[in-house]
Design an enzyme around this catalytic site. Sequence first.
Site, PDB file in Angstrom:
ATOM      1  N   ASP A  75      37.660  36.793  38.971  1.00 62.18           N
ATOM      2  CA  ASP A  75      37.441  38.024  39.729  1.00 62.18           C
ATOM      3  C   ASP A  75      36.247  37.815  40.651  1.00 62.18           C
ATOM      4  OD1 ASP A  75      38.456  40.930  39.863  1.00 62.18           O
ATOM      5  OD2 ASP A  75      36.275  41.126  39.933  1.00 62.18           O
TER       6      ASP A  75
HETATM    7  N1  LIG Z   1      41.405  32.870  51.644  1.00 62.18           N
HETATM    8  C1  LIG Z   1      40.244  33.483  51.288  1.00 62.18           C
HETATM    9  N2  LIG Z   1      40.271  34.415  50.285  1.00 62.18           N
HETATM   10  C2  LIG Z   1      39.085  34.991  49.955  1.00 62.18           C
HETATM   11  C3  LIG Z   1      37.861  34.694  50.608  1.00 62.18           C
HETATM   12  N3  LIG Z   1      36.874  35.446  50.010  1.00 62.18           N
HETATM   13  C4  LIG Z   1      37.466  36.184  49.041  1.00 62.18           C
HETATM   14  N4  LIG Z   1      38.793  35.895  48.994  1.00 62.18           N
HETATM   15  C5  LIG Z   1      39.810  36.471  48.094  1.00 62.18           C
HETATM   16  O1  LIG Z   1      39.507  37.838  47.871  1.00 62.18           O
HETATM   17  C6  LIG Z   1      40.110  38.203  46.624  1.00 62.18           C
HETATM   18  C7  LIG Z   1      39.052  38.912  45.791  1.00 62.18           C
HETATM   19  O2  LIG Z   1      39.707  39.898  45.051  1.00 62.18           O
HETATM   20  P1  LIG Z   1      39.936  39.791  43.462  1.00 62.18           P
HETATM   21  O3  LIG Z   1      40.088  41.171  42.962  1.00 62.18           O
HETATM   22  O4  LIG Z   1      38.911  38.908  42.832  1.00 62.18           O
HETATM   23  O5  LIG Z   1      41.298  38.987  43.292  1.00 62.18           O
HETATM   24  P2  LIG Z   1      42.769  39.433  43.685  1.00 62.18           P
HETATM   25  O6  LIG Z   1      43.132  38.756  44.983  1.00 62.18           O
HETATM   26  O7  LIG Z   1      42.909  40.911  43.626  1.00 62.18           O
HETATM   27  O8  LIG Z   1      43.658  38.739  42.555  1.00 62.18           O
HETATM   28  P3  LIG Z   1      43.532  38.918  40.963  1.00 62.18           P
HETATM   29  O9  LIG Z   1      42.839  37.663  40.463  1.00 62.18           O
HETATM   30  O10 LIG Z   1      44.971  38.992  40.502  1.00 62.18           O
HETATM   31  O11 LIG Z   1      42.721  40.160  40.684  1.00 62.18           O
HETATM   32  C8  LIG Z   1      40.562  36.922  45.937  1.00 62.18           C
HETATM   33  O12 LIG Z   1      41.962  36.741  46.111  1.00 62.18           O
HETATM   34  C9  LIG Z   1      39.784  35.867  46.705  1.00 62.18           C
HETATM   35  O13 LIG Z   1      40.450  34.604  46.673  1.00 62.18           O
HETATM   36  C10 LIG Z   1      37.879  33.715  51.657  1.00 62.18           C
HETATM   37  O14 LIG Z   1      36.862  33.406  52.303  1.00 62.18           O
HETATM   38  N5  LIG Z   1      39.084  33.135  51.947  1.00 62.18           N
END
Ligand SMILES: Nc1nc2c(ncn2[C@@H]2O[C@H](COP(=O)(O)OP(=O)(O)OP(=O)(O)O)[C@@H](O)[C@H]2O)c(=O)[nH]1
Length: 198
Positions: A75
């Site tokens: 997360d």
């Molecule tokens: N491609 C990319 N993704 C990013 C970057 N910074 C943050 N993210 C994405 O932002 C999202 C952060 O949200 P989270 O709630 O941690 O994860 P999620 O995408 O909702 O997926 P879950 O693990 O199922 O909760 C993640 O998917 C990270 O990979 C970046 O610089 N590049």
Amino acid sequence: MIAPVILASKSAARRALLEGAGVPIDIAVAGVDEDAVKAGLLAEGATPRDVADALAEIKALKVSNLKPGFVVGADQTLEFRGRLYDKAPTIEEARARLKLLRGEPHKLHSAVVVARDGQALWREVATATLTMREFSDAFLEDYLATEGPEALASVGCYRLEGPGAQLFAKVQGDYFTILGLPLLGLLDFLRNNGVLAA
Ligand SMILES: Nc1nc2c(ncn2[C@@H]2O[C@H](COP(=O)(O)OP(=O)(O)OP(=O)(O)O)[C@@H](O)[C@H]2O)c(=O)[nH]1
């Protein structure tokens, strides 16, 4: 053939990082009500860093109770001026968020937990500090038009490895942490536990 690691995440970036590093994975989304958990934790005074750690653990434990083998939960939270910010739900809110972060430093806290059979075995929380430049409103409109819905998929409304690079004056911290996964520590765990070659 080594048993695949289960990634309890819908994150395309996390999947790409692990598969790109050569880690055989299966995906199993945990289906946790993250907003409810987050609200409860914040009400108890949890920091944005604590919230990332707790959510990563909840996702890893939930899937590890359902599926055998090593389960990776992750997360990421964004902290700005001590406050936790979630993903922007609309382009309008992404615009407001980026204007808020413009010219200022914010932190990304990325947590990872490895669990097996309902037990957390290893965890790490890594933090990066990113400082946005004073980009113009015209640049921001072009950026949002180019990035489109992708801006809503990440917690900071940017992909550092994509057009998001143009938002920044300075980035301090690990690249993988910024993309959402403290990868190097996780690879070390997998090597120490026979999943990857040492
Ligand atoms: N491609 C990319 N993704 C990013 C970057 N910074 C943050 N993210 C994405 O932002 C999202 C952060 O949200 P989270 O709630 O941690 O994860 P999620 O995408 O909702 O997926 P879950 O693990 O199922 O909760 C993640 O998917 C990270 O990979 C970046 O610089 N590049």
